[in-house]
Each structure stands twice: as C-alpha cells, then as structure tokens.
Enzyme design. Structure first.
Site, mmCIF file in Angstrom:
data_model
loop_
_atom_site.group_PDB
_atom_site.id
_atom_site.type_symbol
_atom_site.label_atom_id
_atom_site.label_comp_id
_atom_site.label_asym_id
_atom_site.label_seq_id
_atom_site.Cartn_x
_atom_site.Cartn_y
_atom_site.Cartn_z
ATOM 1 N N SER A 210 -2.814 51.593 11.115
ATOM 2 C CA SER A 210 -3.913 52.108 10.302
ATOM 3 C C SER A 210 -5.194 52.294 11.103
ATOM 4 O O SER A 210 -5.978 53.203 10.821
ATOM 5 C CB SER A 210 -4.175 51.172 9.119
ATOM 6 O OG SER A 210 -3.062 51.142 8.248
ATOM 7 N N HIS A 273 -8.857 48.884 9.067
ATOM 8 C CA HIS A 273 -9.136 50.224 8.554
ATOM 9 C C HIS A 273 -10.587 50.612 8.842
ATOM 10 O O HIS A 273 -10.872 51.704 9.349
ATOM 11 C CB HIS A 273 -8.891 50.290 7.043
ATOM 12 C CG HIS A 273 -7.473 50.035 6.635
ATOM 13 N ND1 HIS A 273 -6.866 48.816 6.786
ATOM 14 C CD2 HIS A 273 -6.556 50.854 6.061
ATOM 15 C CE1 HIS A 273 -5.633 48.885 6.320
ATOM 16 N NE2 HIS A 273 -5.414 50.109 5.886
#
Length: 330
Positions: A210, A273
């Site tokens: 991610s 993230h």
C-alpha cells in the site's frame, strides 16, 4: 450643412492609396484573412501529426495505431508537453517495473496461500508472520524487510486491491515516465510506509504494497491538482472524484481495521498508507512533473529528497534509541 451619409458613402468609395491610411473595412478583412490562414495552418498541422502517427504506428509501434499513447498523454500529462511525448512515444522499454513487481507479489501470495499450511487462504496468518519478507519489529536489524514486506499480502482482498490500483495507474505512468522514475517513487513510498509504521505501531508486523501504491496515487493526484485546467479530459472533474473516492474508501477501511477490528483479527497500518501518500505528493509530484526537463536539475527534487531523508533519519534514530520494540526484545 453637408449630409453625413453622403460623406460616409464617399469615404467608403475612396480607394486605398498604397502607403496611406487604411479604412476599418480593409483592416477587418485583413484580420479575417489572417485568422483563416492561422486556422488553416493549425488544421494542416493536426492532419500532418495524425498522418505521421498512423505511418509510424504501421511501421514500428502497434499501440500508436490504436491511439493508446494519445489517450495516455491526455490522462497523464499537461497539454503543453503532450506533443513532445507523442513525438517520441514508444513501448520500448515496456512497463517492466510495475508488471514485474505485481507478478512477484502475486507469486509470493500464491506460495504462502497454497504451499504453506494455512487454515484458509482468504486471510493468511501464520505463514506470512514467519516469512523472511515480512517486516518484523523484533528483527528490524534485517534492513531488507523495510522493502521486502511489500511482496507479502494478508489475504485475497488485500492483494487484489493493491494489484488493481498499481497496475491501472502504474502502467500508464511507466509508459510516460519509464521504469526508473516510477520505481523511484514506488520504492520511496514503500520505505516511507515501513518507517512510519515502525513509529506509529512499533510492535506490529507489516505486510502489503500500500505504501508504494499510495505513492503513485499521491504523485498523480498532485499533478492533476496543479495542472487541473490542462490535464482534465472530457470527463472533467470525474477523474478527481474517482481518485478521492478510491483513497477515501481505502483509508476508511484501513482506519476501521486498525481501530475497530476484533481482537483476534489482523490490524491494518494506516500509517503506511499516509506516509506513502506524502512521499508521492513530494517526490512523486516532482518526478512526474518533470517529463520534458532534466530531473536532476530541478531544485524541487532536491528539496523533496532532503525532506524525505530528514524523515528517514528521524525514523532510524527513533528505532535505535526510542522504540518500545527495543524493550520487549530485551
């Protein structure tokens, strides 16, 4: 008293003397002729460009005949550099980096899902925790884990989501900017994700790509914002809304899994993230906005790299001297 209409009529019928003052009517006619000539030149230039693209596509690059490069340029580049891209566009080298990374991630997932003993392969647990690729807070001295964790995924939903996003965005980005630049941005996001997670969740394992995916999305998103008027095609603001929807839904899911997941479930590191996104919005934006410029001569790149390495040094200092993982390991 003279008739003004007669005077106007006489002036209209008066011939224009070469070298003398021109009438408004003649100026208007000349302006119209100039506009028509410019329009004709523009149309001729567009026709010649399309003809050259068709000829080149028939000889060298089959993608040009399908106008793939033209579509990619409209989505990935501002208008002022599209022609430069189209003049030298080709698929050599092809988007090897993002495809290779995706195949490696898929291969590792299949290995741990099929060949390693698992209770079920929808969500993997024991196998990936023991993997030499997974970021393990107790083995932080094995520095490769800060990068190799991107190869390991915790389940089907995890890997499918990452593969779809990085292939859908990474392939056109690599067609435009080539693998070296895309790889730089992707790996910057991966490293930023692991270091940020080691600070926010110092006792948690970390898997997934991610950080790299969000770096690509962050760089592309910033370019769309900065060059909004030039980069938005017929879909208009829909493109920005799609990006915001993807990021918002994925971040919402990550926050939910981080703070509201049952005790026996696997936590999701939202810090990876966020850090990957910030790496993309700094380094990624600079790299993706320098298509027709010398990247190393752009001062924005060095400013972004300096800020990035300052954050890296802080994370390393934290892990060496301040991390709670040091106390649990001892």
């Amino acid at each position: 008293m003279s008739d003004p209409f007669a005077v106007c009529a006489e002036e209209e019928n008066r011939p224009v003397v070469e070298g003398g003052p021109r009438t408004m009517a003649s100026d208007h006619d000349l302006e119209m002729e100039d506009m028509n000539l410019n329009m004709d030149r523009d149309m001729e230039g567009e026709l010649e460009e399309e003809k050259e693209m068709r000829e080149d596509g028939g000889r060298e690059d089959p993608f040009k005949s399908k106008k793939v490069h033209r579509v990619v340029s409209k989505w990935m580049l501002p208008e002022k550099v599209r022609r430069t891209y189209l003049e030298r566009a080709n698929c050599l080298p092809p988007p090897v980096f993002i495809i290779s990374v995706s195949l490696a991630e898929l291969a590792v997932f299949i290995y741990y899902a099929v060949w390693k003993p698992q209770k079920q392969w929808i969500t993997l647990d024991t196998g990936i925790l023991e993997s030499p690729f997974t970021y393990n807070p107790e083995k932080r001295e094995q520095a490769w884990r800060s990068v190799s964790y991107m190869l390991v995924h915790a389940g089907v939903q995890h890997i499918v989501g990452n593969l779809i996003m990085q292939l859908a965005l990474g392939i056109p980005l690599e067609m435009v900017h080539k693998g070296l630049r895309v790889g730089l941005v992707y790996l910057a996001g991966v490293i930023a994700g692991s270091l940020a997670s080691s600070i926010s969740d110092p006792l948690k394992y970390l898997v997934g790509a991610s950080g790299g995916v969000y770096a690509l999305m962050g760089g592309y998103f910033m370019n769309v914002l900065v060059n909004f008027r030039e980069m938005i095609p017929a879909f208009g603001i829909v493109r920005l809304l799609i990006i915001i929807l993807i990021i918002g839904s994925d971040m919402g899911f990550a926050l939910y899994r981080r703070f509201f997941v049952p005790a026996d479930g696997s936590l999701v590191s939202f810090a990876a993230h966020v850090a990957g996104g910030f790496a993309g919005m700094s380094i990624g934006y600079t790299v993706f906005s320098c298509f027709d410029k010398a990247l190393l001569k752009d001062p924005r790149l060095w400013i972004a790299i300096a800020a990035y390495f300052a954050c890296v040094l802080f994370a390393v200092f934290f892990n060496i001297f301040l991390s709670p993982a040091n106390w649990t390991a001892s």
